[in-house]
Write a protein that holds these residues in place. Structure first.
Motif, PDB file in Angstrom:
ATOM      1  N   GLU A  54       1.116   5.460   0.284  1.00  0.00           N
ATOM      2  CA  GLU A  54       0.463   6.691   0.738  1.00  0.00           C
ATOM      3  C   GLU A  54       1.384   7.863   0.417  1.00  0.00           C
ATOM      4  O   GLU A  54       2.559   7.847   0.767  1.00  0.00           O
ATOM      5  CB  GLU A  54       0.222   6.617   2.248  1.00  0.00           C
ATOM      6  CG  GLU A  54      -0.335   7.862   2.864  1.00  0.00           C
ATOM      7  CD  GLU A  54      -0.372   7.783   4.381  1.00  0.00           C
ATOM      8  OE1 GLU A  54      -0.452   8.861   5.007  1.00  0.00           O
ATOM      9  OE2 GLU A  54      -0.310   6.669   4.958  1.00  0.00           O
TER      10      GLU A  54
ATOM     11  N   GLU B  66       0.861  -1.184   0.000  1.00  0.00           N
ATOM     12  CA  GLU B  66       0.000   0.000   0.000  1.00  0.00           C
ATOM     13  C   GLU B  66       0.897   1.234   0.000  1.00  0.00           C
ATOM     14  O   GLU B  66       1.869   1.306   0.746  1.00  0.00           O
ATOM     15  CB  GLU B  66      -0.875  -0.016   1.249  1.00  0.00           C
ATOM     16  CG  GLU B  66      -1.868   1.108   1.332  1.00  0.00           C
ATOM     17  CD  GLU B  66      -2.689   1.043   2.627  1.00  0.00           C
ATOM     18  OE1 GLU B  66      -3.026   2.127   3.129  1.00  0.00           O
ATOM     19  OE2 GLU B  66      -2.962  -0.068   3.121  1.00  0.00           O
TER      20      GLU B  66
ATOM     21  N   GLU C  19       7.169  -0.904   7.082  1.00  0.00           N
ATOM     22  CA  GLU C  19       6.900   0.203   6.189  1.00  0.00           C
ATOM     23  C   GLU C  19       8.159   1.048   6.050  1.00  0.00           C
ATOM     24  O   GLU C  19       9.011   1.070   6.945  1.00  0.00           O
ATOM     25  CB  GLU C  19       5.730   1.066   6.654  1.00  0.00           C
ATOM     26  CG  GLU C  19       5.956   1.753   7.986  1.00  0.00           C
ATOM     27  CD  GLU C  19       4.727   2.503   8.478  1.00  0.00           C
ATOM     28  OE1 GLU C  19       3.593   2.096   8.173  1.00  0.00           O
ATOM     29  OE2 GLU C  19       4.910   3.506   9.176  1.00  0.00           O
TER      30      GLU C  19
ATOM     31  N   LYS D 119       3.784   0.637   2.644  1.00  0.00           N
ATOM     32  CA  LYS D 119       3.500  -0.338   3.706  1.00  0.00           C
ATOM     33  C   LYS D 119       3.769  -1.749   3.196  1.00  0.00           C
ATOM     34  O   LYS D 119       3.551  -2.061   2.036  1.00  0.00           O
ATOM     35  CB  LYS D 119       2.057  -0.193   4.165  1.00  0.00           C
ATOM     36  CG  LYS D 119       1.799   1.152   4.815  1.00  0.00           C
ATOM     37  CD  LYS D 119       0.382   1.283   5.302  1.00  0.00           C
ATOM     38  CE  LYS D 119       0.195   2.668   5.925  1.00  0.00           C
ATOM     39  NZ  LYS D 119      -1.169   2.882   6.366  1.00  0.00           N
TER      40      LYS D 119
END
Length: 92
Positions: free
Chosen positions: A4, A2, A52, A18
């Motif tokens: 961001e 993921e 992460e 992540k």
């Protein structure tokens, strides 16, 4: 995985990825630093118990960091493909 976006400007990007660790972070950073239009690239692991990384890249003014990222990922793909071929050839 993921991703961001933490900060983004015309020539700077900071993202959190992540599910990754030093392996991807170091690979991205080293390939980015080889690119002639990259001014700065780094990564960090904010906390050792979380899977992460935060990756930061700054490119020269007037350069599209999206295109630079595509070139960086393409370079990594080529290197891994060459490595795979070399390994396969050596273990036959």
């Amino acid at each position: 995985m993921e991703i961001e976006v933490l900060t983004k400007t015309s020539n700077h990007l900071a993202i959190k990825i992540k599910g990754e660790d030093h392996t991807l972070g170091n690979l991205l950073m080293m390939e980015a630093l080889r690119h002639p239009k990259v001014v700065y690239a780094s990564y960090r692991v904010p906390h050792p118990l979380r899977e992460e990384i935060e990756f930061v890249i700054t490119v020269q003014e007037g350069t599209d960091f999206r295109e630079v990222l595509r070139e960086i990922v393409g370079g990594i793909r080529r290197e891994l493909s060459d490595f795979k071929s070399a390994v396969e050839a050596s273990i036959k």
